[in-house]
Write an enzyme that holds these catalytic residues in place. Structure first.
Site, PDB file in Angstrom:
ATOM      1  N   ASP A  15       0.888  -1.190   0.152  1.00  0.00           N
ATOM      2  CA  ASP A  15      -0.071  -0.003  -0.129  1.00  0.00           C
ATOM      3  C   ASP A  15       0.945   1.265  -0.003  1.00  0.00           C
ATOM      4  O   ASP A  15       2.164   1.115  -0.186  1.00  0.00           O
ATOM      5  CB  ASP A  15      -0.967   0.116   1.264  1.00  0.00           C
ATOM      6  N   CYS A  72       3.032  -3.350   4.073  1.00  0.00           N
ATOM      7  CA  CYS A  72       2.258  -2.214   4.346  1.00  0.00           C
ATOM      8  C   CYS A  72       2.849  -1.490   5.579  1.00  0.00           C
ATOM      9  O   CYS A  72       4.067  -1.899   6.060  1.00  0.00           O
ATOM     10  CB  CYS A  72       0.779  -2.546   4.636  1.00  0.00           C
ATOM     11  N   THR A  74       2.479  -1.403   8.776  1.00  0.00           N
ATOM     12  CA  THR A  74       2.875  -2.430  10.053  1.00  0.00           C
ATOM     13  C   THR A  74       3.028  -3.932   9.526  1.00  0.00           C
ATOM     14  O   THR A  74       3.946  -4.819  10.342  1.00  0.00           O
ATOM     15  CB  THR A  74       1.678  -2.663  11.043  1.00  0.00           C
ATOM     16  N   HIS A 105      10.836 -23.472   8.372  1.00  0.00           N
ATOM     17  CA  HIS A 105       9.901 -24.224   9.103  1.00  0.00           C
ATOM     18  C   HIS A 105       8.568 -24.137   8.570  1.00  0.00           C
ATOM     19  O   HIS A 105       7.844 -25.025   8.804  1.00  0.00           O
ATOM     20  CB  HIS A 105       9.865 -23.530  10.516  1.00  0.00           C
ATOM     21  N   HIS A 140       7.992 -30.396   9.546  1.00  0.00           N
ATOM     22  CA  HIS A 140       7.356 -29.059   9.323  1.00  0.00           C
ATOM     23  C   HIS A 140       6.430 -29.112   8.154  1.00  0.00           C
ATOM     24  O   HIS A 140       5.442 -28.564   7.838  1.00  0.00           O
ATOM     25  CB  HIS A 140       8.347 -28.129   8.939  1.00  0.00           C
TER      26      HIS A 140
HETATM   27  C1  RB5 Z   1      -1.687   2.721   6.708  1.00  0.00           C
HETATM   28  O1  RB5 Z   1      -1.974   3.789   7.091  1.00  0.00           O
HETATM   29  C2  RB5 Z   1      -1.732   1.584   7.419  1.00  0.00           C
HETATM   30  O2  RB5 Z   1      -2.842   1.328   8.325  1.00  0.00           O
HETATM   31  C3  RB5 Z   1      -1.656   0.073   6.844  1.00  0.00           C
HETATM   32  O3  RB5 Z   1      -0.218   0.575   5.913  1.00  0.00           O
HETATM   33  C4  RB5 Z   1      -1.129  -0.990   7.362  1.00  0.00           C
HETATM   34  O4  RB5 Z   1      -0.151  -0.788   8.396  1.00  0.00           O
HETATM   35  C5  RB5 Z   1      -2.281  -1.981   8.245  1.00  0.00           C
HETATM   36  O5  RB5 Z   1      -2.083  -2.895   8.614  1.00  0.00           O
END
Ligand code: RB5
Length: 149
Positions: A15, A72, A74, A105, A140
């Site tokens: 994203d 993304c 996180t 694994h 595994h």
């Molecule tokens: C975007 O702001 C953020 O929410 C997205 O990149 C991600 O971290 C969501 O899990």
């Protein structure tokens, strides 16, 4: 960077929060002669990660690409999306040892990076480790065979 797993193009998706790191990784891939397909997004404009994760996951499942890298902010949202696909084992990795174990694994077929929490040099080492660690199989294999619902 070398690559031991597969001879297909690598897939990438992100994203907006993963866009910059995705570009850096694509630079590493290009510099090392590794072909790839970018499923988007293609700018830092705010967007929804499932719009890019689902097509990328489907391409792994169909055999068009292998492996894939998804990013993304996180890593959690895009990993949750990818892992809805029965054929996907997406692993969120923020250090080298996690990447090694995700391959050894879990036979992970998608590396997920938290774009807002890993520096470019570390991300490159994580990618290289993911690409160069074979699956150990054995016990595994039995475990990953039990993952699909
Ligand atoms: C975007 O702001 C953020 O929410 C997205 O990149 C991600 O971290 C969501 O899990």
């Amino acid at each position: 960077m070398s690559i031991l797993i597969g001879d297909k193009p690598v897939g990438l998706c992100s994203d907006h929060a993963g866009y910059e790191l995705k570009l850096l990784i694509e630079g590493y891939l290009e510099a090392n002669g590794i072909t790839f397909i970018d499923f988007g997004t293609h700018s830092t404009e705010s967007c929804d990660y499932p719009d890019f994760a689902h097509p990328c996951a489907s391409a792994v499942e169909s055999g068009e690409i292998y492996p894939a890298i998804a990013i993304c902010g996180t890593g959690n949202g895009i990993a949750m999306t990818l892992n809805k696909h029965q054929g996907i084992r997406a692993a969120l990795c923020w250090d080298v040892e996690l990447a090694r174990l995700a391959r050894a694994h879990n036979d992970a077929n998608v590396l997920v990076l938290p774009g807002r929490f890993v520096e470019p040099d570390l991300a490159a080492r994580i990618v290289e480790t993911f690409f160069n660690t074979p699956f150990e199989g054995g016990r595994h294999q039995r475990r990953i065979d039990k993952i699909p619902v």
